[in-house]
Design a protein around this motif. Structure first.
Motif, PDB file in Angstrom:
ATOM      1  N   VAL A   1       0.842  -1.203   0.000  1.00  0.00           N
ATOM      2  CA  VAL A   1       0.000   0.000   0.000  1.00  0.00           C
ATOM      3  C   VAL A   1       0.877   1.253   0.000  1.00  0.00           C
ATOM      4  N   ILE A   2       1.914   1.268   0.838  1.00  0.00           N
ATOM      5  CA  ILE A   2       2.807   2.435   0.922  1.00  0.00           C
ATOM      6  C   ILE A   2       3.541   2.643  -0.406  1.00  0.00           C
ATOM      7  N   GLN A   3       3.906   1.534  -1.051  1.00  0.00           N
ATOM      8  CA  GLN A   3       4.557   1.627  -2.361  1.00  0.00           C
ATOM      9  C   GLN A   3       3.585   2.213  -3.393  1.00  0.00           C
ATOM     10  N   LYS A   4       2.316   1.767  -3.358  1.00  0.00           N
ATOM     11  CA  LYS A   4       1.313   2.279  -4.308  1.00  0.00           C
ATOM     12  C   LYS A   4       1.032   3.762  -4.084  1.00  0.00           C
ATOM     13  N   MET A   5       1.257   4.224  -2.864  1.00  0.00           N
ATOM     14  CA  MET A   5       1.057   5.641  -2.573  1.00  0.00           C
ATOM     15  C   MET A   5       2.176   6.497  -3.161  1.00  0.00           C
ATOM     16  N   GLY A   6       3.207   5.830  -3.673  1.00  0.00           N
ATOM     17  CA  GLY A   6       4.286   6.541  -4.351  1.00  0.00           C
ATOM     18  C   GLY A   6       5.458   6.922  -3.470  1.00  0.00           C
ATOM     19  N   TYR A   7       5.533   6.302  -2.296  1.00  0.00           N
ATOM     20  CA  TYR A   7       6.629   6.632  -1.375  1.00  0.00           C
ATOM     21  C   TYR A   7       7.829   5.722  -1.625  1.00  0.00           C
ATOM     22  N   GLY A   8       8.949   6.324  -2.018  1.00  0.00           N
ATOM     23  CA  GLY A   8      10.155   5.549  -2.287  1.00  0.00           C
ATOM     24  C   GLY A   8      10.699   4.862  -1.055  1.00  0.00           C
ATOM     25  N   TRP A   9      10.392   5.428   0.122  1.00  0.00           N
ATOM     26  CA  TRP A   9      10.906   4.812   1.347  1.00  0.00           C
ATOM     27  C   TRP A   9      10.226   3.488   1.679  1.00  0.00           C
ATOM     28  N   SER A  10       9.271   3.081   0.868  1.00  0.00           N
ATOM     29  CA  SER A  10       8.643   1.763   1.085  1.00  0.00           C
ATOM     30  C   SER A  10       9.683   0.651   0.985  1.00  0.00           C
ATOM     31  N   GLU A  11      10.762   0.907   0.225  1.00  0.00           N
ATOM     32  CA  GLU A  11      11.822  -0.098   0.069  1.00  0.00           C
ATOM     33  C   GLU A  11      12.631  -0.266   1.358  1.00  0.00           C
ATOM     34  N   ARG A  12      12.503   0.671   2.279  1.00  0.00           N
ATOM     35  CA  ARG A  12      13.248   0.595   3.536  1.00  0.00           C
ATOM     36  C   ARG A  12      12.494  -0.183   4.614  1.00  0.00           C
ATOM     37  N   LEU A  13      11.272  -0.573   4.311  1.00  0.00           N
ATOM     38  CA  LEU A  13      10.444  -1.293   5.272  1.00  0.00           C
ATOM     39  C   LEU A  13      10.792  -2.773   5.261  1.00  0.00           C
ATOM     40  N   MET A  14      10.965  -3.355   6.433  1.00  0.00           N
ATOM     41  CA  MET A  14      11.350  -4.768   6.514  1.00  0.00           C
ATOM     42  C   MET A  14      10.632  -5.448   7.675  1.00  0.00           C
ATOM     43  N   HIS A  15       9.910  -6.496   7.348  1.00  0.00           N
ATOM     44  CA  HIS A  15       9.318  -7.333   8.391  1.00  0.00           C
ATOM     45  C   HIS A  15      10.377  -8.338   8.838  1.00  0.00           C
ATOM     46  N   VAL A  16      10.626  -8.406  10.145  1.00  0.00           N
ATOM     47  CA  VAL A  16      11.572  -9.373  10.710  1.00  0.00           C
ATOM     48  C   VAL A  16      10.727 -10.438  11.427  1.00  0.00           C
ATOM     49  N   PRO A  17      10.333 -11.491  10.710  1.00  0.00           N
ATOM     50  CA  PRO A  17       9.448 -12.495  11.310  1.00  0.00           C
ATOM     51  C   PRO A  17      10.209 -13.473  12.195  1.00  0.00           C
ATOM     52  N   PHE A  18       9.486 -14.174  13.023  1.00  0.00           N
ATOM     53  CA  PHE A  18      10.092 -15.202  13.870  1.00  0.00           C
ATOM     54  C   PHE A  18       9.049 -16.261  14.191  1.00  0.00           C
ATOM     55  N   GLY A  19       9.548 -17.441  14.596  1.00  0.00           N
ATOM     56  CA  GLY A  19       8.669 -18.537  14.965  1.00  0.00           C
ATOM     57  C   GLY A  19       8.061 -18.331  16.346  1.00  0.00           C
ATOM     58  N   MET A  20       7.247 -19.279  16.734  1.00  0.00           N
ATOM     59  CA  MET A  20       6.508 -19.161  17.992  1.00  0.00           C
ATOM     60  C   MET A  20       7.203 -19.902  19.133  1.00  0.00           C
ATOM     61  N   VAL A  21       6.843 -19.510  20.346  1.00  0.00           N
ATOM     62  CA  VAL A  21       7.189 -20.300  21.519  1.00  0.00           C
ATOM     63  C   VAL A  21       6.010 -21.242  21.745  1.00  0.00           C
ATOM     64  N   LEU A  22       6.254 -22.537  21.681  1.00  0.00           N
ATOM     65  CA  LEU A  22       5.191 -23.531  21.799  1.00  0.00           C
ATOM     66  C   LEU A  22       5.197 -24.176  23.179  1.00  0.00           C
ATOM     67  N   LYS A  23       4.044 -24.583  23.617  1.00  0.00           N
ATOM     68  CA  LYS A  23       3.924 -25.335  24.854  1.00  0.00           C
ATOM     69  C   LYS A  23       3.176 -26.623  24.525  1.00  0.00           C
TER      70      LYS A  23
END
Length: 557
Positions: free
Chosen positions: A340-362
């Motif tokens: 969405v941010i990229q479609k809005m025309g913001y070049g800084w969308s390329e600086r956005l990064m999701h840092v995902p991780f797994g879960m703590v399971l019980k």
């Protein structure tokens, strides 16, 4: 030294591979007798139309052997052996000179915004929150080590339909005195009760939606309750953060962006990106479901608030990177948001990064607050600290500051147990594993640092420039690891993977302990000061590695 090898190989290969390609191919041989570094020639065979063995022999012959102890072509590999005496002096004296700044990059005029931890108000700080908290904190430390200014943001979950549920639950079953006495425990109790009752009385969900709508419209009673829930929750969270040694630059949660969402929605409309869909409004994005911006009743969602937050953060900080340290189950949400941010025309969308991780399971299952299946982080920390106290009483009962050191060790055990794993892996919660103070654990590294600190104290060692003429072969594996630290720090940040530092610290501690088992460090001979200086270098790097992970390094254990 590795940079010199890459440049030499680049020249010998006459441009067939560039610096980065060679760097990615270089390997650490499995066995020490096969060299200090190896270059495989197999990927060049098709390009040069020669066998890897012939390529290895030709390239090895072109290398400037005067810089190395030996260069041997073996079975398609070029095995390179360093001149140890040169490297030992270079590596160890650099560490002795730079001390804790070893591995640091020069400061750059750039911010990195890191959104992490972000617990939900009125819910307990559980083991499920641990991963985002310690991964995010380590990444902030790594960003600073790499020269950036880290902006630590705790994007509190202090808005949304769950507050409608909590307001309804409080009105039906809440006890103000009980909540004031034990806020999180009591709020969790009525929150769980709401979900149990809502299964029998679905109309409760309608009441919750109405309550949240009232909160959005600044209903006085709803707002007062919300502020109270937020205040008592933050007080409880602060206790956990202090124990973990973590602080934030901003506690702006979702509610902070209430007055910033409408301008973002208007901008979407003006740019022709907002589309009506069954009464709701969405932004269509490629190869994904549409991103929902407002519901049929006009209520906002996570995407609306995160969009407003991203735009605010750009205006406030202009960061080189935005890191969102959030579980991998939210990957679609962040992919939609970034699109969405990229479609809005913001070049800084390329600086956005999701840092995902797994879960703590019980027991192999995700912990769930709404079902009451939760393990409190404070309980886990209390238990590990108590176990550390018992170990200290058993092994070193005369130790000074036992309480403080037990906290360093207990909290460190919990942090390291998480960060030694690659963030994408799920972790099975096991208190027994965390309390195992042998092997691949934080206390093992802390104990190695404490052992070296004790040696240096007993010898009254004072660091300074040293000629390492007779240190001995036994120290070489650890010295090579010391040389790897700056690159490890860089890669851990670039890959958003603190486990690289944790695993590095384990390897270095093991290498030093093997050395310690073979060599009498305090033996009174001409090489004693060299051994102490080498040990000091190991201690400097271990302490810094632990700091990057968010752990303390006690000098006595």
């Amino acid at each position: 030294m590795q940079e010199q090898i890459i440049r030499d190989l680049e020249q010998a290969l006459e441009g067939q591979l560039n610096f980065q390609e060679i760097d990615e191919l270089l390997e650490k041989p499995k066995y020490d007798h096969l060299g200090d570094v190896a270059f495989p020639c197999f990927s060049l065979a098709k390009k040069l139309r020669k066998s890897p063995q012939i390529i290895a022999a030709e390239v090895a012959g072109k290398l400037q052997k005067k810089l190395y102890k030996d260069v041997q072509p073996v079975g398609g590999y070029i095995n390179i052996y360093y001149k140890q005496e040169n490297e030992i002096n270079r590596i160890l004296n650099r560490i002795l000179n730079e001390q804790k700044n070893y591995g640091s990059k020069h400061a750059v005029n750039a911010n990195v915004v890191i959104d992490f931890s972000s617990p939900n108000i009125a819910k307990p700080f559980s083991m499920g929150h641990l991963r985002s908290t310690v991964i995010g904190n380590a990444l902030a430390n790594l960003a600073e080590k790499n020269g950036f200014q880290a902006i630590r943001i705790n994007h509190l979950g202090d808005w949304g339909t769950q507050f409608g549920k909590l307001i309804v639950a409080y009105k039906l079953w809440g006890d103000r005195e009980a909540i004031a006495s034990s806020p999180i425990e009591e709020l969790l109790k009525i929150y769980v009760k709401f979900h149990e009752e809502a299964e029998k009385q679905p109309e409760l969900n309608d009441l919750a939606r109405q309550a949240f709508k009232g909160l959005e419209e600044t209903d006085e009673e709803a707002t007062e309750l919300w502020k109270w829930f937020r205040e008592v929750s933050l007080a409880e969270f602060t206790k956990v953060y202090e124990q973990l040694g973590i602080s934030f630059d901003s506690y702006h949660g979702e509610a902070f962006y209430n007055d910033k969402m409408e301008p973002a929605i208007q901008e979407l409309k003006e740019k022709g990106l907002l589309v009506e869909s069954d009464g709701a409004y969405v932004v269509e994005v490629e190869d994904m479901p549409p991103c929902l911006i407002t519901k049929k009743d006009g209520a906002t969602l996570y995407a609306t608030r995160d969009l407003a937050a991203a735009m605010y953060r750009w205006q406030e900080y202009e960061p080189a990177k935005f890191l969102y340290v959030v579980g991998n189950e939210q990957s679609l949400h962040f992919n939609q948001l970034f699109a969405v941010i990229q479609k809005m025309g913001y070049g800084w969308s390329e600086r956005l990064m999701h840092v995902p991780f797994g879960m703590v399971l019980k027991d192999g299952k995700k912990m769930s607050t709404r079902k009451g299946k939760v393990v409190l982080l404070t309980d886990v920390l209390s238990e590990t600290i108590e176990m550390a106290k018992k170990n200290i009483e058993l092994k070193n009962p005369t130790l000074e500051e036992k309480e403080k050191i037990a906290e360093y060790v207990g909290v460190g055990a919990v942090i390291f147990n998480d960060l030694k794993n690659h963030r994408m892996n799920d972790i099975e919660f096991s208190i027994e594993q965390m309390l195992n103070f042998e092997g691949e654990t934080g206390p093992y590294i802390q104990y190695t640092f404490a052992r070296i600190s004790s040696l240096l104290y007993r010898a009254q060692y004072r660091p300074g420039y040293m000629e390492f003429a007779s240190l001995g072969e036994a120290a070489w594996p650890a010295i090579l690891l010391l040389d790897e630290f700056p690159k490890t720090v860089e890669e851990a940040y670039d890959q958003a993977d603190p486990s690289l530092v944790a695993k590095y610290a384990l390897r270095l501690a093991r290498a030093y302990n093997k050395y310690y088992a073979k060599i009498k460090v305090l033996a009174d001979d001409e090489a004693k000061q060299q051994r102490l200086a080498f040990s000091c270098c190991v201690a400097i790097v271990l302490e810094e590695a632990l700091r990057l992970l968010g752990m303390k390094a006690p000098k006595n254990m």
